[in-house]
Design an enzyme around this catalytic site. Structure first.
Site, PDB file in Angstrom:
ATOM      1  CG  HIS A   9      -5.998   0.099   4.792  1.00  9.15           C
ATOM      2  ND1 HIS A   9      -4.869  -0.633   5.044  1.00  9.15           N
ATOM      3  CD2 HIS A   9      -6.822  -0.153   5.843  1.00  9.15           C
ATOM      4  CE1 HIS A   9      -5.002  -1.292   6.180  1.00  9.15           C
ATOM      5  NE2 HIS A   9      -6.186  -1.015   6.686  1.00  9.15           N
ATOM      6  CD  GLU A  32      -2.808  -1.209   2.449  1.00  9.43           C
ATOM      7  OE1 GLU A  32      -2.716  -0.294   3.303  1.00  9.43           O
ATOM      8  OE2 GLU A  32      -3.594  -2.165   2.545  1.00  9.43           O
TER       9      GLU A  32
HETATM   10  N1  LIG Z   1      -9.908  -2.395   6.344  1.00  8.64           N
HETATM   11  C1  LIG Z   1      -9.741  -1.831   7.514  1.00  8.64           C
HETATM   12  O1  LIG Z   1      -9.629  -0.621   7.613  1.00  8.64           O
HETATM   13  C2  LIG Z   1      -9.713  -2.670   8.750  1.00  8.64           C
HETATM   14  C3  LIG Z   1     -10.216  -2.133   9.940  1.00  8.64           C
HETATM   15  C4  LIG Z   1     -10.187  -2.925  11.077  1.00  8.64           C
HETATM   16  C5  LIG Z   1      -9.640  -4.201  11.026  1.00  8.64           C
HETATM   17  N2  LIG Z   1      -9.142  -4.689   9.871  1.00  8.64           N
HETATM   18  C6  LIG Z   1      -8.583  -6.044   9.796  1.00  8.64           C
HETATM   19  O2  LIG Z   1      -9.619  -6.946  10.150  1.00  8.64           O
HETATM   20  C7  LIG Z   1      -9.075  -7.969  10.959  1.00  8.64           C
HETATM   21  C8  LIG Z   1     -10.173  -8.578  11.800  1.00  8.64           C
HETATM   22  O3  LIG Z   1     -10.615  -7.638  12.756  1.00  8.64           O
HETATM   23  P1  LIG Z   1     -11.479  -8.097  14.028  1.00  8.64           P
HETATM   24  O4  LIG Z   1     -11.583  -6.910  14.906  1.00  8.64           O
HETATM   25  O5  LIG Z   1     -12.720  -8.779  13.606  1.00  8.64           O
HETATM   26  O6  LIG Z   1     -10.490  -9.158  14.678  1.00  8.64           O
HETATM   27  P2  LIG Z   1     -10.856 -10.305  15.715  1.00  8.64           P
HETATM   28  O7  LIG Z   1      -9.570 -10.701  16.323  1.00  8.64           O
HETATM   29  O8  LIG Z   1     -11.965  -9.861  16.601  1.00  8.64           O
HETATM   30  O9  LIG Z   1     -11.401 -11.484  14.779  1.00  8.64           O
HETATM   31  C9  LIG Z   1     -10.589 -12.231  13.917  1.00  8.64           C
HETATM   32  C10 LIG Z   1     -11.169 -13.632  13.834  1.00  8.64           C
HETATM   33  O10 LIG Z   1     -10.458 -14.365  12.855  1.00  8.64           O
HETATM   34  C11 LIG Z   1     -10.351 -15.694  13.324  1.00  8.64           C
HETATM   35  N3  LIG Z   1      -9.281 -16.391  12.602  1.00  8.64           N
HETATM   36  C12 LIG Z   1      -7.940 -16.292  12.775  1.00  8.64           C
HETATM   37  N4  LIG Z   1      -7.301 -17.085  11.896  1.00  8.64           N
HETATM   38  C13 LIG Z   1      -8.255 -17.667  11.143  1.00  8.64           C
HETATM   39  C14 LIG Z   1      -8.227 -18.580  10.054  1.00  8.64           C
HETATM   40  N5  LIG Z   1      -7.065 -19.049   9.562  1.00  8.64           N
HETATM   41  N6  LIG Z   1      -9.410 -18.982   9.518  1.00  8.64           N
HETATM   42  C15 LIG Z   1     -10.589 -18.523  10.012  1.00  8.64           C
HETATM   43  N7  LIG Z   1     -10.680 -17.668  11.044  1.00  8.64           N
HETATM   44  C16 LIG Z   1      -9.522 -17.244  11.599  1.00  8.64           C
HETATM   45  C17 LIG Z   1     -10.081 -15.528  14.806  1.00  8.64           C
HETATM   46  O11 LIG Z   1     -10.340 -16.712  15.531  1.00  8.64           O
HETATM   47  C18 LIG Z   1     -11.053 -14.405  15.141  1.00  8.64           C
HETATM   48  O12 LIG Z   1     -12.313 -14.901  15.522  1.00  8.64           O
HETATM   49  C19 LIG Z   1      -7.995  -7.242  11.768  1.00  8.64           C
HETATM   50  O13 LIG Z   1      -7.000  -8.131  12.225  1.00  8.64           O
HETATM   51  C20 LIG Z   1      -7.442  -6.246  10.775  1.00  8.64           C
HETATM   52  O14 LIG Z   1      -6.345  -6.815  10.109  1.00  8.64           O
HETATM   53  C21 LIG Z   1      -9.163  -3.951   8.724  1.00  8.64           C
HETATM   54  O1  LIG Z   2      -6.124   3.150  10.255  1.00 13.96           O
HETATM   55  C1  LIG Z   2      -5.383   2.333   9.717  1.00 13.96           C
HETATM   56  O2  LIG Z   2      -4.324   2.623   9.164  1.00 13.96           O
HETATM   57  C2  LIG Z   2      -5.717   0.831   9.763  1.00 13.96           C
HETATM   58  C3  LIG Z   2      -7.163   0.514   9.921  1.00 13.96           C
HETATM   59  C4  LIG Z   2      -7.413  -0.973  10.038  1.00 13.96           C
HETATM   60  O3  LIG Z   2      -6.755  -1.714   9.088  1.00 13.96           O
HETATM   61  C5  LIG Z   2      -7.142  -1.509  11.406  1.00 13.96           C
HETATM   62  O4  LIG Z   2      -6.370  -2.448  11.541  1.00 13.96           O
HETATM   63  O5  LIG Z   2      -7.769  -1.005  12.348  1.00 13.96           O
END
Ligand SMILES: NC(=O)c1ccc[n+]([C@@H]2O[C@H](COP(=O)([O-])OP(=O)(O)OC[C@H]3O[C@@H](n4cnc5c(N)ncnc54)[C@H](O)[C@@H]3O)[C@@H](O)[C@H]2O)c1
Ligand SMILES: O=C(O)CC[C@@H](O)C(=O)O
Length: 415
Positions: free
Chosen positions: A294, A271
């Protein structure tokens, strides 16, 4: 206010916040008495990052700043890191722990924002809005129902049923979707959701697959050509988790061949480090694809909550040694006391450590009024309160001489 001297005056505690951390963080740290705060809008890398970290005690980042072992080892004063986001895969957590540096995040402050974005994307992709909108902007008029479908009655397959996955399932059911999920650990399913026995089962049954797993060694490459082939013809793939979870070249092939009817991606293996830097992806220009930079968690509401939550964790740690919410550290919290001295000590988890610590306090004739030790297999973290304020520099020096010590600090002395 009792006479109070802090180990390091707050105006000498240097705080560096990268990647445009929200105003709420500055407000909270200011209210907590921290004034030496530098905020930058961009991420840093390599030598520039190492140079910027010299003399910094508290560091705030989001998802773009890579804190590798080399960067962490070069940071000469760093005592804690705050990830102003959910993901912490950008930090070498094991190295941070070995150096005695706790890492904090905001585990659910942007959960709702991501779940809402995914719902919007499901509606837009099932109706083929990206292409029609582009065409209308260009003067086109594509009024047909072909390949446009309602959300109601479709099956959503959620991979990773954690905070975001489960929040999404509630919204999707409210839209009338049937929801199935796959997770590697047993989960309480909300509403009528059903657990799929395997990832393959989920892929074979879902009209829309949405990924919500963290980036780990196990999830890297989780969705490649074989998994895409296992998806239903005409299905849609959405990735708002982490870029490395999906093989984008394989997704591009599946879209070109018409096996997938649409995709949305908010995260990418590489990114841009700052706004305006060129972004390149194999999905660019393909039909019925939504690409976003993102911004899944980038709403004003989420950023304000994240700023406050993560800044509070950093200031609590710096003020009282609390590690509640740390992702790589034993969790310890003790209420601050009106008088006496408080020390923190991070050490390798070897036998006899508590005895050695207590010997130091007894040697300085200090009465321990409270003590809280937590360990994990690698390290131990203890916060110790002594009633008296006597020779704190001497106590600190003796604590640092205990073999296996990773870090010791005087948190405050109050009389
Ligand atoms: N796009 C964005 O801006 C943004 C924002 C927030 C989070 N995220 C991403 O989203 C991810 C998930 O967030 P969350 O708050 O739900 O996390 P979380 O930890 O609450 O949930 C993740 C889930 O994935 C499961 N998991 C782990 N490995 C796995 C696998 N191989 N197969 C199936 N399930 C599996 C875990 O058991 C857990 O239940 C974060 O780690 C982050 O990387 C992206
Ligand atoms: O704000 C960011 O840069 C990341 C957001 C998201 O991917 C997260 O992990 O919460």
């Amino acid at each position: 206010m009792p006479n109070q001297r802090i180990s390091l005056p707050k105006d000498r505690i240097r705080i560096l916040l990268l990647e445009g951390v929200a105003d709420s963080a500055i407000a909270l740290l200011g209210a907590a008495g921290y004034t030496n705060i530098q905020r930058e809008s961009k991420a840093l890398e390599g030598e520039a990052l190492k140079a910027a970290l010299q003399g910094v005690h508290l560091l705030g980042i989001r998802s773009r700043t890579q804190l590798t072992a080399e960067v962490l080892e070069a940071a000469d004063r760093l005592i804690a890191v705050g990830c102003f986001c959910i993901g912490t895969n950008q930090v070498d957590l094991a190295t941070a722990k070995r150096l005695g540096i706790p890492v904090f995040n905001a585990p659910f402050s942007n959960t709702r924002s991501v779940a809402e974005l995914v719902m919007g994307e499901i509606v837009m992709l099932l109706r083929r809005i990206p292409d029609r909108s582009r065409s209308a902007h260009d003067g086109g008029w594509d009024k047909s129902a072909t390949h446009s479908r309602e959300v109601r009655g479709k099956t959503l397959g959620i991979v990773g049923y954690g905070n975001i996955g489960s929040q999404l399932s509630v919204l999707a059911e409210a839209f009338g979707m049937r929801v199935i999920y796959y997770d590697t650990v047993p989960k309480l399913g909300h509403g009528n959701v059903v657990a799929a026995a395997s990832l393959r089962d989920l892929l074979a049954a879902a009209d829309v697959v949405s990924l919500h797993v963290p980036e780990t060694a196990e999830t890297t490459g989780l969705i490649g050509a074989a998994e895409l082939a296992a998806m239903r013809p005409g299905a849609i793939l959405i990735n708002n988790a982490r870029g490395r979870v999906v093989d984008l070249d394989a997704v591009a092939v599946a879209l070109r061949e018409g096996h997938l009817l649409g995709a949305a991606a908010d995260v990418f293996p590489e990114e841009p480090k700052r706004n305006g830097e060129r972004f390149v992806s194999p999905l660019q220009g393909l039909p019925n694809v939504i690409l976003t930079p993102h911004i899944g968690g980038s709403t004003e509401e989420a950023q304000e909550r994240i700023g406050e939550e993560t800044a509070r964790k950093l200031s609590d740690y710096s003020d009282s040694g609390a590690t509640l919410g740390a992702v790589n550290f034993p969790e310890v919290t003790l209420p601050a006391r009106p008088s006496g001295t408080r020390y923190m000590h991070v050490h390798r988890n070897v036998p006899g450590m508590l005895a050695a610590l207590n010997e130091v306090f007894s040697r300085f004739s200090l009465n321990i009024s409270a003590q809280y030790l937590q360990t994990d297999p690698e390290i131990g973290y203890v916060v110790v309160d002594a009633d008296q304020v006597a020779d704190p520099e001497g106590v600190l020096a003796a604590l640092r001489q205990i073999p296996g010590t990773l870090r010791a600090r005087l948190l405050y002395e109050r009389s």
